[in-house]
Scaffold this active site. Structure first.
Site, PDB file in Angstrom:
ATOM      1  N   GLU A   8       0.105  -2.338  12.130  1.00  0.00           N
ATOM      2  CA  GLU A   8       0.173  -3.847  11.688  1.00  0.00           C
ATOM      3  C   GLU A   8       0.482  -4.753  12.974  1.00  0.00           C
ATOM      4  O   GLU A   8       1.593  -5.502  12.694  1.00  0.00           O
ATOM      5  CB  GLU A   8       1.323  -4.054  10.512  1.00  0.00           C
ATOM      6  CG  GLU A   8       0.925  -3.120   9.509  1.00  0.00           C
ATOM      7  CD  GLU A   8       1.706  -3.508   8.036  1.00  0.00           C
ATOM      8  OE1 GLU A   8       2.829  -3.877   8.316  1.00  0.00           O
ATOM      9  OE2 GLU A   8       1.385  -3.096   6.948  1.00  0.00           O
ATOM     10  N   GLU A  49      -2.384   1.824   4.142  1.00  0.00           N
ATOM     11  CA  GLU A  49      -1.147   1.730   3.120  1.00  0.00           C
ATOM     12  C   GLU A  49      -1.705   0.791   1.847  1.00  0.00           C
ATOM     13  O   GLU A  49      -2.418  -0.201   2.114  1.00  0.00           O
ATOM     14  CB  GLU A  49      -0.178   0.723   3.747  1.00  0.00           C
ATOM     15  CG  GLU A  49       0.737   1.685   5.069  1.00  0.00           C
ATOM     16  CD  GLU A  49       1.497   0.631   5.709  1.00  0.00           C
ATOM     17  OE1 GLU A  49       2.086  -0.056   4.959  1.00  0.00           O
ATOM     18  OE2 GLU A  49       2.028   1.029   6.907  1.00  0.00           O
TER      19      GLU A  49
END
Length: 331
Positions: A160, A266
């Site tokens: 991320e 995710e």
């Protein structure tokens, strides 16, 4: 997850009511190449380097075995770069931390599943944005060298990236690819984008990622997608029962248009009827587009989650008891 603070305390997110199994979901033939869960714990805490068992924990091989027994064949294994490499990105390993990480990886691959190694660092090292592509390439050349002979290991460039120069994100991903290949590793490489690698913002933010190159042609575009109002994955409330499909539709078309393949690294939703519909709808849409979607991994299993709203940790994690039947449809 979008907000790093969610990882600082294992069970800070509260609890949700479990929904019992047996809700009429019919198991379809397995369509995904990889499907499973994140295995969290080694990236927990703010104390650096911290103490194993006090500040952070490694996943439990026995619960990994339980999830493999359910049919999962993919585990994204988190770690913290500063604990693995306490002096510098290009320095010497903390041998105990590396050994523990390798034990988890081996537990996954000895069970016949794939282990995706995830430096869970948000494009940062010691709190500073990683700006040296040369150091990042060396980091990955060294780490890939540890696992290049295990065909079931794969590499995630970093978790991320966010609030970073877009060209830097591209160049760091390319440096990782170059380093991994320089180590002689030929496994798949999962690349992540800016803005928390969100699928719903991918087309607007990360279009330049299509320019990545790999001599092995084994790039997988990893995106994350949560279903709460701000997409942060901090609420058990999903926007609607169709929000999962809606938030990945544009990214699906981007993958098709650019002849790429993707993976949802995710995703999660609360153990309630709306989120169950949203998660099921997203996975079914992906299952109908497996020309570009290779699979997905739930956020998250791990021994320290307690009553965390998305815990997939056997035997009594909130999602393990309340969402696993949805996931089992695709195993």
């Amino acid at each position: 997850m979008k907000f790093q603070s969610t990882l600082l305390l294992a069970a800070a997110a509260g609890s949700a009511l479990a929904v019992p199994h047996g809700s009429g979901h019919k198991k379809r033939a397995s369509v995904f190449e990889w499907f499973g869960s994140n295995e969290s714990g080694a990236e927990f805490g703010t104390n650096i380097p911290g103490v194993w068992g006090t500040d952070y924990i490694f996943p439990d091989p026995s619960t990994i075995s339980t999830l493999i027994g359910k049919g999962m064949n993919f585990f994204r294994v988190q770690f913290m770069m500063e604990r693995l490499l306490p002096d510098s990105m290009t320095g010497s390993y903390d041998e105990e931390y590396l050994a523990n990480l390798t034990t988890v990886v081996k537990a996954v691959t000895d069970g016949g599943a794939h282990a995706l190694i995830d430096p869970h660092n948000y494009g940062r090292y010691n709190g500073e944005i990683i700006s040296s592509t040369s150091d990042f390439q060396t980091f990955w050349q060294n780490l890939a060298g540890q696992y290049k002979d295990n065909d079931l290991v794969m590499f995630d460039t970093n978790n991320e990236y966010y609030d970073m120069d877009q060209d830097l994100v591209l160049n760091l991903n390319q440096a990782a690819i170059n380093g991994i290949r320089a180590a002689g590793a030929s496994q798949y490489i999962f690349v992540e984008g800016n803005s928390w690698t969100g699928a719903w913002t991918w087309v607007d933010v990360n279009d330049n990622m299509k320019n990545l190159t790999d001599p092995e042609d084994k790039i997988v575009y990893e995106m994350h997608q949560y279903l709460d109002s701000d997409g942060s994955g901090t609420s058990e409330t999903c926007v609607s029962g169709t929000i999962g499909k809606e938030r990945i539709t544009d990214a699906t078309q981007w993958l098709k248009d650019n002849k790429k393949v993707g993976f949802i690294g995710e995703y999660a939703g609360g153990s309630n009827d709306v989120c169950r519909s949203a998660v099921s709808g997203m996975l079914e849409y992906m299952a109908n587009n497996t020309d570009v979607w290779k699979g997905a991994s739930w956020w998250a299993a791990g021994p320290w989650w307690g009553d965390y709203i998305f815990s997939l940790e056997p035997p009594d994690g909130t999602a393990y008891t309340g969402m696993l039947d949805i996931l089992e449809t695709y195993l």
